[in-house]
Design a protein around this motif. Structure first.
Motif, PDB file in Angstrom:
ATOM      1  N   HIS A 113     -34.415  21.612  42.540  1.00 30.94           N
ATOM      2  CA  HIS A 113     -33.018  21.712  42.113  1.00 30.94           C
ATOM      3  C   HIS A 113     -32.872  22.290  40.708  1.00 30.94           C
ATOM      4  CE1 HIS A 113     -32.136  19.603  45.730  1.00 30.94           C
ATOM      5  NE2 HIS A 113     -32.686  18.478  45.330  1.00 30.94           N
ATOM      6  N   THR A 114     -33.784  23.184  40.329  1.00 33.67           N
ATOM      7  CA  THR A 114     -33.666  23.883  39.059  1.00 33.67           C
ATOM      8  C   THR A 114     -33.742  25.384  39.339  1.00 33.67           C
ATOM      9  OG1 THR A 114     -36.035  24.065  38.562  1.00 33.67           O
ATOM     10  CG2 THR A 114     -34.931  21.993  37.918  1.00 33.67           C
ATOM     11  N   PRO A 115     -33.373  26.201  38.367  1.00 35.53           N
ATOM     12  CA  PRO A 115     -33.460  27.650  38.580  1.00 35.53           C
ATOM     13  C   PRO A 115     -34.889  28.156  38.755  1.00 35.53           C
ATOM     14  CG  PRO A 115     -32.008  27.150  36.731  1.00 35.53           C
ATOM     15  CD  PRO A 115     -32.682  25.867  37.114  1.00 35.53           C
ATOM     16  N   VAL A 116     -35.892  27.336  38.413  1.00 35.91           N
ATOM     17  CA  VAL A 116     -37.276  27.776  38.530  1.00 35.91           C
ATOM     18  C   VAL A 116     -38.033  26.986  39.599  1.00 35.91           C
ATOM     19  CG1 VAL A 116     -37.457  28.692  36.193  1.00 35.91           C
ATOM     20  CG2 VAL A 116     -37.941  26.274  36.617  1.00 35.91           C
ATOM     21  N   GLU A 117     -37.305  26.541  40.638  1.00 37.83           N
ATOM     22  CA  GLU A 117     -37.964  25.835  41.743  1.00 37.83           C
ATOM     23  C   GLU A 117     -39.111  26.703  42.247  1.00 37.83           C
ATOM     24  OE1 GLU A 117     -36.668  23.810  45.973  1.00 37.83           O
ATOM     25  OE2 GLU A 117     -35.189  24.086  44.410  1.00 37.83           O
TER      26      GLU A 117
END
Length: 140
Positions: A113-117
């Motif tokens: 659930h982060t931009p860098v999954e």
């Protein structure tokens, strides 16, 4: 005897902190917020598909996934789901209506659930192959 709402709130916060510790352990190896021990072991990247094991998982379906992985040489690992809590809808599906036989197959990842999954293509391929072989086996 009346329940103590403050005790309930304190226990709820502890459970949330433990869940957070589990989630964070996958993000920062060796570092756990609140100095709590994680409740389960998260699947490793590059370990292949993660087959869930726990009280809400159908034993026959789970064993079939492991058998197929061994036979077809598909990398896989065990994802322990203590108390049936996998962080997915698997437990809710399993107990719906009269019950549904349920197995859990997960894709190992980091930084959910982060931009860098982050996932590995090799793990995605393992999950895909295991799903295909399970459907082909006719055990569905």
């Amino acid at each position: 005897m009346r329940a103590n709402p403050f005790l309930f709130l304190r226990q709820s916060k502890l459970l949330l902190a433990q869940r957070d510790a589990l989630h964070q352990e996958g993000h920062v190896p060796g570092q756990r917020p609140h100095d709590l021990k994680a409740l389960a072991v998260l699947p490793d990247l590059a370990g292949g598909a993660a087959v869930g094991v726990g009280p809400n998982m159908n034993a026959a379906m789970t064993e079939e996934l492991f058998r197929l992985a061994r036979e077809m040489d598909i990398p896989c690992q065990t994802e322990v789901c203590p108390g049936g809590n996998s962080g997915t809808d698997a437990a809710a599906v399993q107990v719906s209506r009269v019950g549904v036989a349920t197995a859990l197959l997960s894709l190992p990842l980091k930084y959910m659930h982060t931009p860098v999954e982050t996932v590995l293509l090799e793990d995605m391929e393992s999950v895909r192959r295991l799903i295909v072989e399970y459907v082909r086996s006719g055990e569905v």
